[in-house]
Design a protein around this motif. Sequence first.
Motif, PDB file in Angstrom:
ATOM      1  N   GLY A 121      43.461  42.355  36.024  1.00  0.00           N
ATOM      2  CA  GLY A 121      44.331  43.065  35.450  1.00  0.00           C
ATOM      3  C   GLY A 121      43.823  43.423  33.755  1.00  0.00           C
ATOM      4  O   GLY A 121      44.928  43.898  32.996  1.00  0.00           O
ATOM      5  N   VAL A 122      43.954  42.353  33.222  1.00  0.00           N
ATOM      6  CA  VAL A 122      43.891  42.593  31.819  1.00  0.00           C
ATOM      7  C   VAL A 122      42.366  42.159  31.796  1.00  0.00           C
ATOM      8  O   VAL A 122      41.355  41.643  31.768  1.00  0.00           O
ATOM      9  N   ARG A 123      42.642  43.101  30.348  1.00  0.00           N
ATOM     10  CA  ARG A 123      40.982  43.326  29.140  1.00  0.00           C
ATOM     11  C   ARG A 123      40.938  42.064  28.441  1.00  0.00           C
ATOM     12  O   ARG A 123      42.087  41.472  27.454  1.00  0.00           O
ATOM     13  N   TYR A 124      40.233  41.523  28.202  1.00  0.00           N
ATOM     14  CA  TYR A 124      39.388  41.087  27.365  1.00  0.00           C
ATOM     15  C   TYR A 124      38.727  41.236  26.136  1.00  0.00           C
ATOM     16  O   TYR A 124      37.534  41.533  27.009  1.00  0.00           O
ATOM     17  N   PRO A 125      38.571  40.880  24.665  1.00  0.00           N
ATOM     18  CA  PRO A 125      37.665  41.416  24.004  1.00  0.00           C
ATOM     19  C   PRO A 125      36.027  40.304  24.554  1.00  0.00           C
ATOM     20  O   PRO A 125      36.771  39.034  24.921  1.00  0.00           O
TER      21      PRO A 125
ATOM     22  N   TYR B 163      25.419  36.964  33.626  1.00  0.00           N
ATOM     23  CA  TYR B 163      25.439  37.320  35.423  1.00  0.00           C
ATOM     24  C   TYR B 163      26.509  37.791  35.882  1.00  0.00           C
ATOM     25  O   TYR B 163      26.826  37.906  37.011  1.00  0.00           O
ATOM     26  N   LEU B 164      27.616  37.603  35.097  1.00  0.00           N
ATOM     27  CA  LEU B 164      29.082  37.786  35.374  1.00  0.00           C
ATOM     28  C   LEU B 164      29.017  39.386  35.964  1.00  0.00           C
ATOM     29  O   LEU B 164      29.762  39.701  36.511  1.00  0.00           O
TER      30      LEU B 164
ATOM     31  N   LEU C 198      32.499  40.571  36.317  1.00  0.00           N
ATOM     32  CA  LEU C 198      33.177  41.342  35.044  1.00  0.00           C
ATOM     33  C   LEU C 198      32.548  42.953  34.742  1.00  0.00           C
ATOM     34  O   LEU C 198      31.910  42.565  35.187  1.00  0.00           O
ATOM     35  N   SER C 199      33.363  43.197  34.371  1.00  0.00           N
ATOM     36  CA  SER C 199      33.041  45.112  34.211  1.00  0.00           C
ATOM     37  C   SER C 199      33.130  45.499  32.521  1.00  0.00           C
ATOM     38  O   SER C 199      34.125  44.111  31.799  1.00  0.00           O
ATOM     39  N   ARG C 200      32.495  45.813  31.673  1.00  0.00           N
ATOM     40  CA  ARG C 200      33.061  46.261  30.520  1.00  0.00           C
ATOM     41  C   ARG C 200      32.892  47.739  30.012  1.00  0.00           C
ATOM     42  O   ARG C 200      32.064  47.979  30.815  1.00  0.00           O
TER      43      ARG C 200
ATOM     44  N   ASP D 131      32.948  49.501  25.549  1.00  0.00           N
ATOM     45  CA  ASP D 131      33.867  48.938  24.792  1.00  0.00           C
ATOM     46  C   ASP D 131      33.642  47.782  23.975  1.00  0.00           C
ATOM     47  O   ASP D 131      34.608  47.157  23.125  1.00  0.00           O
ATOM     48  N   ASN D 132      32.999  47.040  24.430  1.00  0.00           N
ATOM     49  CA  ASN D 132      33.409  45.175  24.251  1.00  0.00           C
ATOM     50  C   ASN D 132      34.573  45.001  24.557  1.00  0.00           C
ATOM     51  O   ASN D 132      35.031  43.783  23.960  1.00  0.00           O
ATOM     52  N   VAL D 133      35.067  45.646  25.872  1.00  0.00           N
ATOM     53  CA  VAL D 133      36.282  45.129  26.225  1.00  0.00           C
ATOM     54  C   VAL D 133      35.447  44.506  27.496  1.00  0.00           C
ATOM     55  O   VAL D 133      35.207  45.333  28.425  1.00  0.00           O
ATOM     56  N   TYR D 134      36.510  43.388  27.745  1.00  0.00           N
ATOM     57  CA  TYR D 134      35.854  43.237  29.439  1.00  0.00           C
ATOM     58  C   TYR D 134      36.954  42.876  30.165  1.00  0.00           C
ATOM     59  O   TYR D 134      37.820  42.487  29.401  1.00  0.00           O
ATOM     60  N   TRP D 135      36.979  42.719  32.124  1.00  0.00           N
ATOM     61  CA  TRP D 135      37.823  42.695  32.451  1.00  0.00           C
ATOM     62  C   TRP D 135      37.258  42.385  34.101  1.00  0.00           C
ATOM     63  O   TRP D 135      36.106  42.616  34.190  1.00  0.00           O
ATOM     64  N   ARG D 136      38.346  41.137  34.351  1.00  0.00           N
ATOM     65  CA  ARG D 136      37.442  41.050  36.021  1.00  0.00           C
ATOM     66  C   ARG D 136      37.834  42.166  36.993  1.00  0.00           C
ATOM     67  O   ARG D 136      39.347  42.522  37.150  1.00  0.00           O
TER      68      ARG D 136
END
Length: 167
Positions: free
Chosen positions: A119-123, A144-145, A151-153, A155-160
Amino acid sequence: MVGVNDDEIRRVLGLLYQEDTLRTFAALVLGDAGGQSPKALRKLAAGGLAAYDESGKWRATPERFRELLRARAEPAEELSAEERVLRTFLVDGRLTTMGMRRDKRLVVLRYIAMVFEPGVRYPEKDVNVALRAFHDDYAALRRYLVDEGLLSREDNVYWRSGGPVQI
């Protein structure tokens, strides 16, 4: 050697604490039995650290340490298949290689994915910092992730987006 008690261990350690027996034991280990104190040799023999062999010479018996360790060793804990894989490929928290079969890589990737909170978005920069802790090739790890759906991405933002969740 079952039933070794703490007194036997203390006795052996005490022999190595005393200067005369320590010096004598060291000489025996180095193969110099000549000129050693008969009293120190008898003490070492009583503690199992020296023996008088059939050729009439004193020799060190360092295997006594192994005997004491085995007698006091805790039974090995049963590890799950996943724990064995993690212990094989992660040393001090760092990934030793990425060249592994896919099934083993998935175990490692699921473990690494748990660094990211659902639920957290990571740059991308934060993802790279977190992955660099596991391996210098953080870009390959990130790929790999994503490829494995952990992980999904966008626009250069990733989330689990997959993997186990700690409750």
